[in-house]
Write an enzyme that holds these catalytic residues in place. Structure first.
Site, PDB file in Angstrom:
ATOM      1  N   VAL A 285     -16.888  -9.334  -1.987  1.00 57.33           N
ATOM      2  CA  VAL A 285     -18.304  -8.918  -1.944  1.00 57.33           C
ATOM      3  C   VAL A 285     -19.244 -10.044  -2.363  1.00 57.33           C
ATOM      4  CG1 VAL A 285     -18.478  -7.985  -4.322  1.00 57.33           C
ATOM      5  CG2 VAL A 285     -19.798  -6.922  -2.467  1.00 57.33           C
ATOM      6  N   THR A 286     -18.755 -10.996  -3.173  1.00 53.53           N
ATOM      7  CA  THR A 286     -19.636 -12.054  -3.685  1.00 53.53           C
ATOM      8  C   THR A 286     -19.799 -13.219  -2.702  1.00 53.53           C
ATOM      9  OG1 THR A 286     -17.751 -13.062  -4.798  1.00 53.53           O
ATOM     10  CG2 THR A 286     -19.112 -11.579  -6.127  1.00 53.53           C
ATOM     11  N   GLY A 287     -19.108 -13.171  -1.575  1.00 50.54           N
ATOM     12  CA  GLY A 287     -19.174 -14.260  -0.600  1.00 50.54           C
ATOM     13  C   GLY A 287     -20.364 -14.118   0.331  1.00 50.54           C
TER      14      GLY A 287
ATOM     15  N   ALA B  16     -10.923 -14.137   0.564  1.00 52.61           N
ATOM     16  CA  ALA B  16     -10.019 -15.199   1.020  1.00 52.61           C
ATOM     17  C   ALA B  16     -10.383 -16.528   0.392  1.00 52.61           C
ATOM     18  CB  ALA B  16     -10.100 -15.346   2.547  1.00 52.61           C
TER      19      ALA B  16
ATOM     20  N   SER C   7     -11.344 -19.444   1.701  1.00 57.08           N
ATOM     21  CA  SER C   7     -11.832 -19.523   3.083  1.00 57.08           C
ATOM     22  C   SER C   7     -12.076 -20.949   3.560  1.00 57.08           C
ATOM     23  CB  SER C   7     -13.117 -18.702   3.215  1.00 57.08           C
ATOM     24  OG  SER C   7     -14.173 -19.349   2.540  1.00 57.08           O
TER      25      SER C   7
ATOM     26  N   TYR D 219      -1.325 -20.821  -2.692  1.00 55.00           N
ATOM     27  CA  TYR D 219      -2.346 -19.849  -3.110  1.00 55.00           C
ATOM     28  C   TYR D 219      -3.060 -19.269  -1.875  1.00 55.00           C
ATOM     29  CZ  TYR D 219      -6.577 -17.742  -4.661  1.00 55.00           C
ATOM     30  OH  TYR D 219      -7.598 -16.838  -4.810  1.00 55.00           O
TER      31      TYR D 219
ATOM     32  N   THR E 256     -10.065 -14.867  12.121  1.00 55.39           N
ATOM     33  CA  THR E 256     -10.825 -16.094  12.349  1.00 55.39           C
ATOM     34  C   THR E 256     -10.416 -16.851  13.605  1.00 55.39           C
ATOM     35  OG1 THR E 256     -11.082 -18.351  11.480  1.00 55.39           O
ATOM     36  CG2 THR E 256      -9.189 -17.145  10.690  1.00 55.39           C
TER      37      THR E 256
ATOM     38  N   LYS F 121      -3.954 -16.541   7.892  1.00 56.56           N
ATOM     39  CA  LYS F 121      -4.789 -15.524   8.547  1.00 56.56           C
ATOM     40  C   LYS F 121      -4.049 -14.897   9.737  1.00 56.56           C
ATOM     41  CE  LYS F 121      -8.902 -15.361   6.449  1.00 56.56           C
ATOM     42  NZ  LYS F 121      -9.637 -14.146   6.072  1.00 56.56           N
TER      43      LYS F 121
ATOM     44  N   ARG G 237     -24.460 -19.653   2.990  1.00 57.04           N
ATOM     45  CA  ARG G 237     -23.182 -20.306   3.246  1.00 57.04           C
ATOM     46  C   ARG G 237     -22.762 -21.161   2.056  1.00 57.04           C
ATOM     47  NH1 ARG G 237     -18.366 -20.256   5.833  1.00 57.04           N
ATOM     48  NH2 ARG G 237     -18.401 -21.315   7.840  1.00 57.04           N
TER      49      ARG G 237
HETATM   50  P1  NAP Z   1     -16.741 -16.970   1.352  1.00 57.38           P
HETATM   51  O1  NAP Z   1     -18.221 -17.135   1.230  1.00 57.38           O
HETATM   52  O2  NAP Z   1     -15.851 -18.075   0.942  1.00 57.38           O
HETATM   53  O3  NAP Z   1     -16.344 -15.642   0.524  1.00 57.38           O
HETATM   54  C1  NAP Z   1     -15.023 -15.350   0.195  1.00 57.38           C
HETATM   55  C2  NAP Z   1     -15.007 -14.199  -0.778  1.00 57.38           C
HETATM   56  O4  NAP Z   1     -13.649 -13.944  -1.156  1.00 57.38           O
HETATM   57  C3  NAP Z   1     -15.764 -14.491  -2.097  1.00 57.38           C
HETATM   58  O5  NAP Z   1     -16.361 -13.294  -2.539  1.00 57.38           O
HETATM   59  C4  NAP Z   1     -14.648 -14.895  -3.038  1.00 57.38           C
HETATM   60  O6  NAP Z   1     -14.940 -14.690  -4.397  1.00 57.38           O
HETATM   61  C5  NAP Z   1     -13.579 -13.918  -2.582  1.00 57.38           C
HETATM   62  N1  NAP Z   1     -12.243 -14.290  -3.013  1.00 57.38           N
HETATM   63  C6  NAP Z   1     -11.604 -15.473  -2.852  1.00 57.38           C
HETATM   64  N2  NAP Z   1     -10.376 -15.424  -3.404  1.00 57.38           N
HETATM   65  C7  NAP Z   1     -10.253 -14.185  -3.948  1.00 57.38           C
HETATM   66  C8  NAP Z   1      -9.239 -13.534  -4.675  1.00 57.38           C
HETATM   67  N3  NAP Z   1      -8.092 -14.140  -4.996  1.00 57.38           N
HETATM   68  N4  NAP Z   1      -9.449 -12.248  -5.070  1.00 57.38           N
HETATM   69  C9  NAP Z   1     -10.605 -11.628  -4.796  1.00 57.38           C
HETATM   70  N5  NAP Z   1     -11.622 -12.199  -4.114  1.00 57.38           N
HETATM   71  C10 NAP Z   1     -11.435 -13.465  -3.695  1.00 57.38           C
HETATM   72  O7  NAP Z   1     -16.353 -16.596   2.842  1.00 57.38           O
HETATM   73  P2  NAP Z   1     -17.244 -15.916   3.994  1.00 57.38           P
HETATM   74  O8  NAP Z   1     -17.821 -16.996   4.834  1.00 57.38           O
HETATM   75  O9  NAP Z   1     -18.106 -14.866   3.423  1.00 57.38           O
HETATM   76  O10 NAP Z   1     -16.099 -15.247   4.891  1.00 57.38           O
HETATM   77  C11 NAP Z   1     -15.661 -13.923   4.632  1.00 57.38           C
HETATM   78  C12 NAP Z   1     -14.263 -13.737   5.221  1.00 57.38           C
HETATM   79  O11 NAP Z   1     -14.310 -13.977   6.620  1.00 57.38           O
HETATM   80  C13 NAP Z   1     -13.202 -14.673   4.662  1.00 57.38           C
HETATM   81  O12 NAP Z   1     -11.998 -13.977   4.633  1.00 57.38           O
HETATM   82  C14 NAP Z   1     -13.129 -15.795   5.687  1.00 57.38           C
HETATM   83  O13 NAP Z   1     -11.852 -16.381   5.664  1.00 57.38           O
HETATM   84  C15 NAP Z   1     -13.384 -15.012   6.966  1.00 57.38           C
HETATM   85  N6  NAP Z   1     -14.038 -15.747   8.041  1.00 57.38           N
HETATM   86  C16 NAP Z   1     -15.175 -16.444   7.821  1.00 57.38           C
HETATM   87  C17 NAP Z   1     -15.804 -17.085   8.879  1.00 57.38           C
HETATM   88  C18 NAP Z   1     -17.073 -17.867   8.676  1.00 57.38           C
HETATM   89  O14 NAP Z   1     -17.398 -18.679   9.565  1.00 57.38           O
HETATM   90  N7  NAP Z   1     -17.814 -17.634   7.631  1.00 57.38           N
HETATM   91  C19 NAP Z   1     -15.252 -17.000  10.171  1.00 57.38           C
HETATM   92  C20 NAP Z   1     -14.090 -16.256  10.365  1.00 57.38           C
HETATM   93  C21 NAP Z   1     -13.505 -15.610   9.299  1.00 57.38           C
HETATM   94  P3  NAP Z   1     -15.712 -15.816  -5.278  1.00 57.38           P
HETATM   95  O15 NAP Z   1     -17.172 -15.638  -4.959  1.00 57.38           O
HETATM   96  O16 NAP Z   1     -15.351 -15.440  -6.670  1.00 57.38           O
HETATM   97  O17 NAP Z   1     -15.186 -17.149  -4.855  1.00 57.38           O
HETATM   98  N1  GDD Z   2     -16.501 -28.837   5.501  1.00 54.39           N
HETATM   99  C1  GDD Z   2     -16.717 -30.008   6.105  1.00 54.39           C
HETATM  100  N2  GDD Z   2     -17.231 -31.040   5.389  1.00 54.39           N
HETATM  101  N3  GDD Z   2     -16.411 -30.126   7.409  1.00 54.39           N
HETATM  102  C2  GDD Z   2     -16.677 -31.307   8.012  1.00 54.39           C
HETATM  103  C3  GDD Z   2     -17.211 -32.396   7.337  1.00 54.39           C
HETATM  104  C4  GDD Z   2     -17.503 -32.267   5.946  1.00 54.39           C
HETATM  105  O1  GDD Z   2     -17.953 -33.176   5.278  1.00 54.39           O
HETATM  106  N4  GDD Z   2     -17.358 -33.417   8.213  1.00 54.39           N
HETATM  107  C5  GDD Z   2     -16.929 -32.985   9.397  1.00 54.39           C
HETATM  108  N5  GDD Z   2     -16.500 -31.706   9.282  1.00 54.39           N
HETATM  109  C6  GDD Z   2     -15.901 -30.906  10.364  1.00 54.39           C
HETATM  110  C7  GDD Z   2     -14.543 -30.302   9.994  1.00 54.39           C
HETATM  111  O2  GDD Z   2     -13.505 -31.284  10.115  1.00 54.39           O
HETATM  112  C8  GDD Z   2     -14.452 -29.185  11.027  1.00 54.39           C
HETATM  113  O3  GDD Z   2     -13.938 -29.690  12.236  1.00 54.39           O
HETATM  114  C9  GDD Z   2     -15.912 -28.759  11.246  1.00 54.39           C
HETATM  115  O4  GDD Z   2     -16.708 -29.797  10.643  1.00 54.39           O
HETATM  116  C10 GDD Z   2     -16.282 -27.432  10.632  1.00 54.39           C
HETATM  117  O5  GDD Z   2     -15.881 -27.441   9.269  1.00 54.39           O
HETATM  118  P1  GDD Z   2     -16.283 -26.251   8.265  1.00 54.39           P
HETATM  119  O6  GDD Z   2     -17.742 -26.057   8.237  1.00 54.39           O
HETATM  120  O7  GDD Z   2     -15.570 -26.534   6.980  1.00 54.39           O
HETATM  121  O8  GDD Z   2     -15.702 -24.955   8.993  1.00 54.39           O
HETATM  122  P2  GDD Z   2     -14.260 -24.644   9.628  1.00 54.39           P
HETATM  123  O9  GDD Z   2     -14.464 -24.481  11.101  1.00 54.39           O
HETATM  124  O10 GDD Z   2     -13.220 -25.573   9.177  1.00 54.39           O
HETATM  125  O11 GDD Z   2     -13.931 -23.234   8.966  1.00 54.39           O
HETATM  126  C11 GDD Z   2     -14.936 -22.199   8.915  1.00 54.39           C
HETATM  127  O12 GDD Z   2     -14.901 -21.452  10.099  1.00 54.39           O
HETATM  128  C12 GDD Z   2     -13.693 -20.703  10.310  1.00 54.39           C
HETATM  129  C13 GDD Z   2     -13.827 -19.976  11.648  1.00 54.39           C
HETATM  130  O13 GDD Z   2     -13.362 -20.793  12.683  1.00 54.39           O
HETATM  131  C14 GDD Z   2     -14.658 -21.367   7.657  1.00 54.39           C
HETATM  132  O14 GDD Z   2     -15.728 -20.494   7.441  1.00 54.39           O
HETATM  133  C15 GDD Z   2     -13.387 -20.541   7.823  1.00 54.39           C
HETATM  134  O15 GDD Z   2     -13.271 -19.628   6.724  1.00 54.39           O
HETATM  135  C16 GDD Z   2     -13.505 -19.756   9.124  1.00 54.39           C
HETATM  136  O16 GDD Z   2     -12.363 -18.961   9.316  1.00 54.39           O
END
Ligand code: NAP
Ligand code: GDD
Length: 342
Positions: free
Chosen positions: A10-12, A88, A90, A101, A133, A161, A192
């Site tokens: 919920v905190t994400g 997650a 994430s 982990y 994802t 995942k 974010r």
């Molecule tokens: P996020 O901002 O990293 O939030 C993750 C949440 O999970 C936070 O509330 C975190 O708590 C909590 N968490 C992590 N480890 C935990 C644990 N061991 N026990 C309980 N809670 C835990 O991620 P988000 O962007 O909101 O994404 C939400 C979900 O969608 C994730 O599962 C992510 O993998 C998935 N997802 C995200 C994207 C994207 O682009 N954002 C795309 C596809 C799928 P803390 O606040 O305490 O760290």
């Molecule tokens: N984080 C990060 N930091 N990424 C970088 C950087 C940097 O300094 N420079 C380049 N990148 C590139 C990464 O290598 C990746 O190819 C792309 O930017 C996106 O990186 P992220 O924003 O970290 O996202 P992600 O695609 O790896 O993962 C996110 O999206 C997934 C869905 O496809 C996360 O939100 C995952 O939790 C989620 O499942």
């Protein structure tokens, strides 16, 4: 009687938008937060402190997705109508550093919830949403990915995942649980996490514009992503659980940009012209003759997903879901947020 939702994570970013959406729809929202040495509820504090929501409709519980006892206890006590598993580790790059982990939280976390639903005989009552994802597509096997595209994950996060995805389908088929997967492509917002690339770019370029930072260091500038707004994607999560039967849905915009193109969209909204010079790790982005963007080895991953773009036509047809916010509007909102902070 109001419907009860339980959100792990919920905190994400997504947890906070989903809470707002569900509260607006009249749910009582229970959320699971982790104990942390510093405050980790900033994204939901505005809800928690709202006198209308406090104690009545928005309730937080301590818990951890790696702790089966507490997962089971919370689910038994609340007996929710809907569970959203957003908890997650994430961050894809971090998953290479903490693979065990990541597997425990991201793969087994889903299993723990599903087992609790089954064990407490909630299979007929409680619907389950798993936060899947596009990272599961990994080294892509089809140019545009949909629900039938084979997975080929290339990170510990993507592999974990994928387990969660399949165990969700397994419990749906074996025990008749209403268990659905969202396969969500990248989605962003002002909320974010700071180390994801869009937030990192927007925050740094705003600071550079205001002369509070000199250089932004990045990794792979050529990866391509399909970026949407988290608010739109959280609405899709809810729609997935309102469908008449459990199923799996890709949620995406169908538009793709490279990291470099994303930088150019942000810099053009900030009226900062960037010129690129150099190649590979030596490539740099110059503004007013100064190098403001550079590459650093530490931001490259052992393996990187290069190319993602989704086809969400199943969600459009069945759920009537379409993204409402485009990338330029998303960037505008993220810039506004950062500028207000500075
Ligand atoms: P996020 O901002 O990293 O939030 C993750 C949440 O999970 C936070 O509330 C975190 O708590 C909590 N968490 C992590 N480890 C935990 C644990 N061991 N026990 C309980 N809670 C835990 O991620 P988000 O962007 O909101 O994404 C939400 C979900 O969608 C994730 O599962 C992510 O993998 C998935 N997802 C995200 C994207 C994207 O682009 N954002 C795309 C596809 C799928 P803390 O606040 O305490 O760290
Ligand atoms: N984080 C990060 N930091 N990424 C970088 C950087 C940097 O300094 N420079 C380049 N990148 C590139 C990464 O290598 C990746 O190819 C792309 O930017 C996106 O990186 P992220 O924003 O970290 O996202 P992600 O695609 O790896 O993962 C996110 O999206 C997934 C869905 O496809 C996360 O939100 C995952 O939790 C989620 O499942």
């Amino acid at each position: 009687m109001k419907k009860k939702a339980l959100i792990f994570g919920v905190t994400g970013q997504d947890g906070s938008y989903l809470s707002e959406i569900l509260l607006k729809k009249g749910y009582v929202v229970h959320g699971v937060k982790r104990r942390s040495s510093s405050i980790n509820t900033q994204r939901v504090d505005h809800i928690y402190q709202d006198p209308h929501e406090i104690k009545r409709n928005f309730i937080l519980h301590y818990g951890d997705i790696t702790d089966s006892t507490v997962v089971s206890k919370i689910i038994k006590e609340i007996s929710p109508d809907e569970i959203y598993n957003l908890a997650a580790q994430s961050h894809v790059a971090v998953s290479f550093e903490v693979p065990e982990y990541t597997a425990n939280a991201d793969a087994l976390g889903a299993l723990r919830i599903l087992e609790a639903i089954r064990f407490h005989k909630l299979a007929k009552k409680t619907k389950f949403y798993q936060a899947g994802t596009s990272e599961m597509f990994g080294k892509i096997r089809e140019k545009i990915q949909n629900e039938n595209t084979p997975f080929n994950p290339i990170s510990p996060y993507g592999v974990a995942k994928q387990y969660a995805h399949w165990i969700t389908i397994n419990y749906r088929k074996a025990y008749g649980i209403f268990a659905s997967n969202g396969i969500l492509f990248n989605h962003e917002s002002p909320r974010r996490g700071e180390t994801f690339v869009t937030k990192k770019i927007v925050a740094a370029l705003c600071k550079i514009k205001l002369k509070k930072q000199k250089t932004l260091f990045l990794g792979n500038l050529y990866a391509k992503r399909d970026w949407g707004h988290a608010k739109d994607y959280c609405e899709a999560m809810w729609k997935i659980l309102q469908h008449k039967k459990p199923d799996d849905f890709v949620i995406a915009t169908g538009k793709q940009y490279s990291i470099k193109e994303f930088i150019e969209i942000v810099s053009s909204q900030l009226n900062m012209k960037i010129q690129w010079r150099g190649k590979g790790i030596n490539e740099k982005g110059y503004h007013d003759g100064k190098p403001i963007i550079a590459c650093d080895k530490k931001y490259f991953r052992p393996l990187d997903v290069e190319d993602l773009i989704g086809n969400a036509s199943k969600a459009a047809k069945i759920l009537k879901w379409k993204p409402k916010i485009n990338l330029k509007q998303l960037v505008k909102e993220m810039i506004q947020y950062e500028m207000d902070l500075n």
